[in-house]
Enzyme design. Sequence first.
Site, PDB file in Angstrom:
ATOM      1  N   LYS A   1       0.870  -1.371  -0.025  1.00  0.00           N
ATOM      2  CA  LYS A   1      -0.021   0.050  -0.064  1.00  0.00           C
ATOM      3  C   LYS A   1       0.715   1.207  -0.047  1.00  0.00           C
ATOM      4  CE  LYS A   1      -4.119  -2.186   2.094  1.00  0.00           C
ATOM      5  NZ  LYS A   1      -5.355  -2.061   3.068  1.00  0.00           N
TER       6      LYS A   1
ATOM      7  N   ASP B   1     -10.099   2.449   1.608  1.00  0.00           N
ATOM      8  CA  ASP B   1     -10.102   1.698   3.190  1.00  0.00           C
ATOM      9  C   ASP B   1     -10.405   2.937   4.132  1.00  0.00           C
ATOM     10  OD1 ASP B   1      -8.934  -0.791   2.401  1.00  0.00           O
ATOM     11  OD2 ASP B   1      -7.191  -0.233   2.415  1.00  0.00           O
TER      12      ASP B   1
ATOM     13  N   GLY C   1       1.155   0.095   9.274  1.00  0.00           N
ATOM     14  CA  GLY C   1       1.305   0.147   7.838  1.00  0.00           C
ATOM     15  C   GLY C   1       0.338   0.927   7.021  1.00  0.00           C
ATOM     16  N   GLY C   2       0.011   0.527   5.863  1.00  0.00           N
ATOM     17  CA  GLY C   2      -1.059   1.271   5.099  1.00  0.00           C
ATOM     18  C   GLY C   2      -2.358   1.198   5.857  1.00  0.00           C
TER      19      GLY C   2
ATOM     20  N   GLY D   1      -0.485  -1.903  14.761  1.00  0.00           N
ATOM     21  CA  GLY D   1      -0.004  -1.734  13.272  1.00  0.00           C
ATOM     22  C   GLY D   1       0.464  -0.404  13.116  1.00  0.00           C
TER      23      GLY D   1
END
Length: 280
Positions: A78, A114, A139-140, A137
């Site tokens: 992502k 998202d 990340g993306g 998390g």
Amino acid sequence: MTALPDPPHARALDRDTVLCVSLAARPSNIGTRFHNYLYNALGLNYVYKAFAPADIAAAVAGIRGLPIRGAAVSMPYKETVIDLVDVLEPSAAAIDSVNTIVNDDGVLHAYNTDYQAVADLLAGSGFDRAGPVAVAGSGGMAKAVVAALRDTGFTDVTVVARNLPAGRALADRYGFAHVAELPGGARPHLLVNATPIGMAGADADRLPFPEAVVAAASAGFDVVAQPAQTPLISLLEAAGKPVISGDAVIAGQAAAQFALYTGVTPSPELVRRAAEYSRR
């Protein structure tokens, strides 16, 4: 064998069939079933196929060169694809994360659906916005989740990420806290998993938070869609606590992707039916 959807897949492919794809390290059938159900139900000459690319740069170049109309982008790509597209649309630029690429005559536009899916689910959740939240998390997907939490009124959020630079940068961007690991004595009201932990495969039996933390939580949100019943969701549901599972996220973001690819917005009833079929 799983029964074909209603209406059945009877349409033949031809040279005018438009191809859309998904790019993921661990692809599932969920998006493939969801999109193909809607193409068929609406009589659109499209087909959707999932791929696990060995070379993400080459895969994105293939989108431009074939040409492929659109691509869903999943973990861990992502952020990687940002430098491979031509136009970073506001939804992706706002959180430096891409989950959708649309090819307009060789120009690759990047979006993030998202964020809106998560924000919509949080807005309708009834979760206590004043209570403490822990997000696993950095990340993306975690970027989409943390941005959506901020924008839907949650104020006490801690990003839990062992990747210290990424976790700290994400938390600082939204004025939240960051820790590398959540101590067993922590008591967040809402737990959000934005990692692959709990996904089918090597991480399927793991919890993203200490079990004592899960037992003390009041609600949970897991972005993992395959399976929808992750260890986090299962433990919280067994205790009678409200949850949002990843299948709800994937349906919302996929419906938005479908509209970007085709220019057609499916009805809520069609989205419900496609989501139901995608989980069979």
